[in-house]
Design a protein around this motif. Structure first.
Motif, PDB file in Angstrom:
ATOM      1  N   THR A 363      41.216  19.582  -8.275  1.00  0.00           N
ATOM      2  CA  THR A 363      42.444  18.722  -7.835  1.00  0.00           C
ATOM      3  C   THR A 363      43.473  19.362  -7.362  1.00  0.00           C
ATOM      4  OG1 THR A 363      41.722  17.649  -9.961  1.00  0.00           O
ATOM      5  CG2 THR A 363      44.118  17.351  -9.174  1.00  0.00           C
ATOM      6  N   GLY A 364      44.250  18.970  -6.338  1.00  0.00           N
ATOM      7  CA  GLY A 364      45.253  19.673  -5.518  1.00  0.00           C
ATOM      8  C   GLY A 364      46.322  19.564  -6.155  1.00  0.00           C
ATOM      9  N   PRO A 365      47.368  20.511  -6.157  1.00  0.00           N
ATOM     10  CA  PRO A 365      48.902  20.528  -6.648  1.00  0.00           C
ATOM     11  C   PRO A 365      49.547  19.234  -6.522  1.00  0.00           C
ATOM     12  CG  PRO A 365      48.881  21.566  -4.561  1.00  0.00           C
ATOM     13  CD  PRO A 365      47.478  21.194  -4.688  1.00  0.00           C
ATOM     14  N   LYS A 366      50.086  18.655  -7.723  1.00  0.00           N
ATOM     15  CA  LYS A 366      50.743  17.392  -7.975  1.00  0.00           C
ATOM     16  C   LYS A 366      51.914  17.447  -6.783  1.00  0.00           C
ATOM     17  CE  LYS A 366      52.743  14.634 -11.162  1.00  0.00           C
ATOM     18  NZ  LYS A 366      53.111  14.639 -12.857  1.00  0.00           N
ATOM     19  N   GLY A 367      51.967  16.396  -6.266  1.00  0.00           N
ATOM     20  CA  GLY A 367      53.125  16.303  -5.288  1.00  0.00           C
ATOM     21  C   GLY A 367      54.581  15.971  -5.972  1.00  0.00           C
ATOM     22  N   ASP A 368      55.371  16.328  -5.121  1.00  0.00           N
ATOM     23  CA  ASP A 368      56.807  15.967  -5.741  1.00  0.00           C
ATOM     24  C   ASP A 368      57.150  14.454  -5.977  1.00  0.00           C
ATOM     25  OD1 ASP A 368      57.581  18.586  -5.083  1.00  0.00           O
ATOM     26  OD2 ASP A 368      58.397  18.048  -3.367  1.00  0.00           O
ATOM     27  N   LYS A 369      57.502  14.225  -7.264  1.00  0.00           N
ATOM     28  CA  LYS A 369      57.763  12.947  -7.602  1.00  0.00           C
ATOM     29  C   LYS A 369      58.635  12.235  -6.837  1.00  0.00           C
ATOM     30  CE  LYS A 369      59.498  10.637 -11.864  1.00  0.00           C
ATOM     31  NZ  LYS A 369      60.138  10.642 -13.048  1.00  0.00           N
TER      32      LYS A 369
END
Length: 655
Positions: A363-369
């Motif tokens: 899983t890639g890093p969580k994108g900005d909210k």
């Protein structure tokens, strides 16, 4: 002023090292010490406590002029205004003229003091009369004086013939009495023995001041309340008088003390809700009550409208389209290589057959909210949950002040007094009682008589000898009337506490077997680990039981015996004696029953007992058993035993 004089001693002030001197905390100005190291001598602080400056006394100065002596003079101060009971006057000053006397002109009145005598105490109680002195010895009887010489006896006339008895002649004259011999000298009177001295009667002291009146004694107990006479018949209630006019309201009295809180009356009906008052200040938050049970979840409201889509970001520049390559057969999925830099997007090729699904990549890093969308419309209110449990009641607030008491109304007029009842007849004397009659009304008071009487102070008494045998049910108290559980009553039985008639056991009695002491010279043996000497006794009674030859006691009766031995030594050097009790049975076997304890030697003890030892034991003996006393010491010399009776043996047959 302090005047110290001596021709053989001096004054020694504190001595210390230089380092100790400098370590003194906050030394007072003028403080003096004697320094013992470096440049020794007397030093004094001529600075201050905060900034000390130690200076050697006499350093750099010449010899000073001799000072003058201070003198103290004491004299008796007569009773007067200064000392009401007299005392001592103390005067001080400098001996200016050096004559060694404190002259009047040399006295410094600023330092004159007085030491006054205490006031005379109250005259003490007269001491008890001393015991009468012993009667003096009777003086020796004086010697009896020599007996005087006997007077000469007159010559005896010849005896005449006995004639006829004539008339009795006149009585002849009495012969002369011989001269009285000289009286012997009176013997000397023996000296009168001294009379027990009668103490001189002390002068009667001045009458002391009258003592303070003693505290009033505690009030005596209240006498018993006399018997309450029978209540008189209640008179008829008088007619109630007409209610008087209401009196004027009196002025309001001073506010009385707050009365006790009355019982809470029943709650009144709830009044109509008043208008809401102004909002009061926020009260302190009460303790949080326990959480109520969670209400049922309300129905989910309809989904709110979707918020507006945010603005689309600017589209980046499109890369050049690559050529579409021919689609080859799908190869096996290789290992995922490192992600290369993103190339330009090629043309979309024809869709080849779907290859096997590759393993899910990490899983890639969580994108900005993203920005928060607009809040949707509020859904309809869910159903109200069940009411939570009631929280604990808060603390009761302080009680308000009691309202003023209304004015008391005027007292109505007193109704007329009812007619007096008939009452009771008076008795003819004290201590009588009322007896009821057949109609219920009490008769005239009667005096109690017979075996039981009552006094005027209500004390009841049974007459002496009033309870006689004839007044018991069958005119006698016999053993048959005593409840027993077993046994037979007779002249040889007794009644036990459990109700049993029992015969006393014959039992055996104790006896003093022997009391023996030593009054002749003998010694305890010197120290030894294997042999011990027997102690003999030369002063003893004839045993009440058994036999004794001075060394061995022989039992003649079986029983339990208590044996006690005391040894005392009179040696003049260190050493302790330890007594023991030796037992020889009828077979001739000897054993040591018990060893005692030895007290420490001390030259401070009386010479008759510089060290002591003692042992006591209890044992069973049968006829023929023998007891003897042995001893041991802790020194290599014989220790002499006492001859005053303190070395002793006691044997008592217990039972």
């Amino acid at each position: 002023m302090l005047d110290i004089k001596s021709t053989v001693k001096g004054l020694l002030i504190p001595r210390m090292l230089s380092s100790q001197k400098n370590a003194i905390e906050s030394p007072a100005t003028g403080l003096m010490i004697y320094q013992t190291d470096s440049v020794s001598g007397f030093y004094f602080n001529k600075g201050t406590a905060l900034v000390p400056e130690w200076s050697l006394l006499g350093a750099g100065a010449g010899v000073g002029v001799n000072g003058v002596n201070a003198l103290v003079k004491t004299s008796v101060e007569a009773a007067g205004s200064v000392c009401s009971t007299g005392g001592v006057k103390i005067e001080v000053g400098a001996d200016v003229n050096g004559n060694g006397v404190l002259d009047a002109g040399e006295i410094d009145g600023n330092y004159t003091t007085y030491v006054c005598n205490g006031s005379v105490g109250a005259t003490g109680a007269t001491g008890a009369t001393g015991p009468k002195g012993d009667k003096g010895d009777t003086g020796a009887t004086g010697a009896t004086g020599a007996k005087g010489d006997k007077g000469d006896t007159g010559a005896t006339g010849p005896a005449g013939a006995t004639g006829a008895t004539g008339a009795t002649g006149a009585k002849g004259d009495k012969g002369d009495t011989g001269a009285t011999g000289a009286k012997g000298d009176k013997g000397d009177t023996g000296a009168t023995g001294p009379a027990g001295a009668t103490g001189a009667t002390g002068a009667t002291g001045a009458k002391g001041d009258k003592g303070d009146t003693g505290a009033t004694g505690a009030k005596g107990d209240k006498g018993d309340t006399g018997a309450t006479g029978p209540a008189g018949a209640t008179g008829a209630t008088g007619a109630t008088g007409a209610k008087g006019d209401k009196g004027d309201t009196g002025s309001t009295g001073a506010k009385g003390d707050k009365g006790d809180t009355g019982a809470t009356g029943p709650a009144g009906a709830t009044g109509a809700t008043g208008a809401t008052g102004a909002k009061g200040d926020k009260g302190d938050t009460g303790a949080t009550g326990p959480a109520g049970a969670t209400g049922a979840t309300g129905a989910t409201g309809p989904k709110g409208d979707k918020g507006d889509t945010g603005d689309t970001g600017a589209t980046g520049a499109k890369g050049d389209k690559g050529d579409t390559g021919a689609t080859g057969p799908a190869g096996a999925t290789g290992a995922t290589g490192a992600t290369g830099a993103k190339g330009d997007k090629g043309d979309t090729g024809a869709t080849g057959p779907a290859g096997a699904t590759g393993a899910t990549g990490a899983t890639g890093p969580k994108g900005d909210k993203g920005d928060k969308g607009d809040t949707g419309d509020t859904g309809p209110m869910g159903l109200t949950g069940a009411t939570g449990a009631t929280g604990p009641t808060g603390a009761t607030g302080p009680k308000g002040d009691k309202g003023d008491t209304g004015a008391t109304g005027a007292t109505g007029a007193t109704g007329p007094t009812g007619a007096t009842g008939a009452g009771f007849q008076n008795g003819t004397t004290g201590g009588q009682v009322y007896l009821t009659g057949s109609t219920g009304a009490p008769q005239a008071p009667q005096t109690i008589s017979g075996d039981f009487t009552i006094t005027t102070t209500a004390v009841a008494t049974i007459a002496n000898n009033a309870i006689t045998t004839s007044k018991i049910a069958d005119a006698s108290v016999t053993t048959a009337k005593i409840s027993t559980t077993s046994g037979t009553a007779s002249a040889t039985t007794y009644l036990r506490g459990d109700g049993t008639w029992s015969t006393p056991s014959s039992g055996t009695s104790g006896a003093i077997g022997l009391i023996a002491t030593n009054t002749r010279s003998q010694s305890a043996a010197a120290a030894s680990t294997s042999s011990f000497s027997n102690i003999s006794f030369n002063n003893y009674n004839t045993p009440a039981t058994g036999m004794f030859d001075g060394v061995y006691y022989s039992a003649s009766v079986s029983g339990v015996y208590m044996i006690t031995v005391n040894l005392a030594t009179t040696h003049t050097s260190a050493g302790n004696v330890r007594p023991g009790i030796s037992y020889t049975n009828t077979s001739g076997t000897t054993t040591v029953l018990a060893w005692g304890v030895a007290g420490p030697y001390s030259s401070s003890f009386p010479s008759a007992a510089t060290s002591t030892g003692m042992v006591t034991t209890v044992c069973s003996l049968v006829p023929g058993d023998k007891i003897s006393v042995i001893s041991a010491s802790d020194v290599a010399t014989n220790l002499p035993l006492s001859t005053d009776g303190t070395t002793r043996l006691t044997i008592i047959k217990l039972f």
